[in-house]
Design an enzyme around this catalytic site. Structure first.
Site, mmCIF file in Angstrom:
data_model
loop_
_atom_site.group_PDB
_atom_site.id
_atom_site.type_symbol
_atom_site.label_atom_id
_atom_site.label_comp_id
_atom_site.label_asym_id
_atom_site.label_seq_id
_atom_site.Cartn_x
_atom_site.Cartn_y
_atom_site.Cartn_z
ATOM 1 N N ALA A 168 0.860 -1.198 0.000
ATOM 2 C CA ALA A 168 0.000 0.000 0.000
ATOM 3 C C ALA A 168 0.887 1.235 0.000
ATOM 4 O O ALA A 168 0.572 2.248 -0.634
ATOM 5 C CB ALA A 168 -0.929 -0.001 1.214
ATOM 6 N N ASP A 169 2.001 1.157 0.674
ATOM 7 C CA ASP A 169 2.944 2.281 0.681
ATOM 8 C C ASP A 169 3.649 2.453 -0.654
ATOM 9 O O ASP A 169 3.584 3.509 -1.281
ATOM 10 C CB ASP A 169 4.013 2.070 1.776
ATOM 11 C CG ASP A 169 3.572 2.597 3.125
ATOM 12 O OD1 ASP A 169 3.102 3.734 3.174
ATOM 13 O OD2 ASP A 169 3.709 1.870 4.116
ATOM 14 N N ASN A 170 4.365 1.423 -1.084
ATOM 15 C CA ASN A 170 5.225 1.675 -2.252
ATOM 16 C C ASN A 170 4.466 1.776 -3.570
ATOM 17 O O ASN A 170 4.872 2.549 -4.442
ATOM 18 C CB ASN A 170 6.411 0.702 -2.320
ATOM 19 C CG ASN A 170 6.015 -0.743 -2.235
ATOM 20 O OD1 ASN A 170 4.943 -1.122 -2.682
ATOM 21 N ND2 ASN A 170 6.878 -1.580 -1.675
#
Lengths: 393, 393
Positions: A168-170
């Site tokens: 979800a972050d990268n």
């Protein structure tokens, strides 16, 4: 050698993982990325693994290569004026505060676009700048869960499972990069900047592929499938003597090659396995068991070599060391090394997008905390000392 | 309303998921994307779920919205000449053949860049255009496995687990989009096109975040962690009475609020849980059990509402129906509807990157097989019939 984003000036008001990943992609491709940290530093500096000698975070070094770094106390009004001066010369500002925080700090799009109407302003957050959940706090695990991905990862008999990396972050950082590049291209035509808004929840939702249409078109709610693909068989991960291998046999032609290769031609005679559709329906049982048995008696590398020769899609489940040392990863320069002032030689992932004429590169290490503050503001030693004492940096 | 890529002409020589995902992102943002299918169609048309009435693939409809579509037999020399005519007017060609196939079909970068030196040519493949594995076949599961992601997804006591969505496909498509946009921006300065090369293996490897530096800097090979983050605690997925919730408590301040909210202030007095570091070391046991017990007695939505009020990062593990119907997904227009000529009203994921001045949009449905062939080549009915009979389309 020229890079695609030569001359593009980016200010990164980002911390942790998601925004800095976007800054890294831009910097790898030639943008001048200036990372602004609060005086106590990006929290990522406190996340491991740490270099034993220097105490530096390897995670921070990876994500912030190719950037310059300064500290600035944006809560200090005069320090903020110095930031506004930087914004006048910038092409892009990216931030990943929780929605609302940039406004409170007076570094939001509305404020900055008045200072520089050509400015492209990228916001990355858990839930986005709009909507009823906009102000709720988010972590990767929350976005993966609410986005629907956790519920379809893992085994039907097991529990919902998060992905082992913070995608979800990268991936949201990657979509922020897409947005910034769209806005840069658009500005070539219009001369105007704009606001780019991406969210971890939206991103995860967008990656669910046909699971959404399984509900809207197919009329059912898909559940976890483990390592199987319901529309291809055999397509699974199998336990070898010394590890695991992934094998995918996508059509009848490959199935014939596969059965001959493993010495089980009798499977070709079985009417239950005549077509891919039938193999999907009848996979669990004889077919899966036969392959499990065959794989279980062999070493993973032997299986990989054998299937590689006959053209069956196959790959060993690699651990980090094995992946790093894989000849294809090496051939593609997916591991790079930089010389860090306190860590020494450090290596991490390289540049993913390969461009023939303007290739990206990893050329400089991550900045030490406040390393470029004096240089960027062009301050004498005395001025720097004075403003430091006033709490600017 | 103007879109970021208005006027950019893209030819998509792609099938299945990975290349078409890139084409979709470009089309959503205004590029004119012309999808060229072989006469028997993109294999994605045969992948479910299928619309009961029309038999159309919902998966195909999702990935190919906003595109025009023609069929063309590139193996036919004269038909290929018609393709070369299209290339003269194109800005971008994207393809996702296995490495080597484009060259065999004479539609590779070298050939096409002679016809149009401004052409940007994007290749997406399993292992990339270079390196010893370049010609090996690949599926998503193979790239996830070899890239190191499968080995770190799942539970320590369980087996390596693939991600429930084909993220090697769609994230590689997103990186291809990054590459195309970098090349478009660069071309504004240089006037020249170039070759963009992305690979599923590289992409997965690039998403491993700090797992790589855990080995290179930390000196150990990370293993599966289930739903826990080794550097934050509590950070986990818990079973409620009617489902699962993800909860993340990232610092001491949040931990105090958390303990008070669940009525377990005694945890605050316990020296084993004084700091995040200590909580990580001592998470399994009393702390995890206390939370499991508390969550287990409650309904997921009540927990979510409660933590939402006090600012604890939390989210329900949603299934597809619940995710689609979530108010934040709705507020962010992450579900869109188009009117398809044979399927009727169809809905799927919307536009992930939100741009304030040149917003993307979903405006037209996926093409029927060969729907725009006659129009694109400007053929009379007779000419079209004649060339069809000759096997051009």
């Amino acid at each position: 050698m020229a890079k695609a984003l030569d001359g593009v000036k980016v200010i990164e008001l980002c911390h942790a993982y998601n925004g800095p990943f976007c800054g890294m992609l831009l910097a790898d491709h030639g943008a001048e990325v200036l990372k602004i940290e609060p005086p106590n530093g990006d929290q990522l500096r406190t996340w491991g693994p740490f270099d034993k000698k220097s105490g530096e975070s390897g995670f921070f070094a990876f994500l912030n290569r190719n950037k310059k770094g300064i500290t600035l106390n944006l809560k200090n009004e005069q320090a903020r004026e110095m930031f506004y001066e930087l914004v006048k010369e910038a092409d892009v500002v990216i931030e990943n505060y929780r929605a609302g925080v940039a406004k409170r700090l007076k570094v939001d799009y509305e404020t900055l676009s008045k200072i520089n109407p050509r400015l492209i302003y990228g916001s990355s957050s858990g839930f986005g700048q709009t909507g009823p959940w906009s102000n709720r706090p988010c972590y990767d695990i929350v976005a993966q869960s609410m986005g629907g991905l956790v519920n379809i990862t893992g085994f039907p008999e097991g529990i919902p499972t998060k992905v082992g990396a913070s995608i979800a972050d990268n991936v949201t950082g990657t979509f922020l990069c897409v947005g910034i590049l769209l806005a840069l291209y658009s500005r070539e035509k219009t001369g105007k900047g704009q606001h780019v808004d991406v969210a971890m929840l939206d991103t995860i939702f967008s990656l669910l592929e046909n699971s959404i249409v399984k509900y809207t078109v197919g009329g059912y709610i898909p559940d976890r499938q483990g390592n199987i693909d319901p529309s291809i068989a055999p397509f699974d991960i199998f336990k070898a003597k010394d590890g695991y291998v992934a094998i995918g046999v996508g059509n009848d032609n490959l199935f014939e090659i596969f059965c001959k290769t493993i010495g089980h031609e009798e499977l070709l005679e079985n009417p239950k396995f005549k077509t891919n559709d039938l193999r999907c329906q009848n996979y669990i049982g004889d077919l899966q068991d036969t392959i499990r048995d065959w794989v279980g008696k062999r070493n993973k590398q032997d299986i990989d070599d054998l299937f590689g020769k006959v053209g069956i899609p196959c790959g060993v489940v690699l651990n980090m060391k094995e992946a790093i040392e894989h000849p294809q990863i090496k051939a593609r320069d997916m591991m790079v090394e930089v010389d860090h002032p306190t860590m020494g030689k450090t290596s991490f992932q390289g540049v993913t997008v390969k461009l023939s004429e303007t290739p990206g590169a990893v050329e400089s290490p991550s900045p030490l905390l406040g390393q470029h503050t004096q240089e960027i503001f062009n301050l004498s030693d005395e001025e720097f000392k004075e403003l430091s004492e006033k709490g600017f940096f």
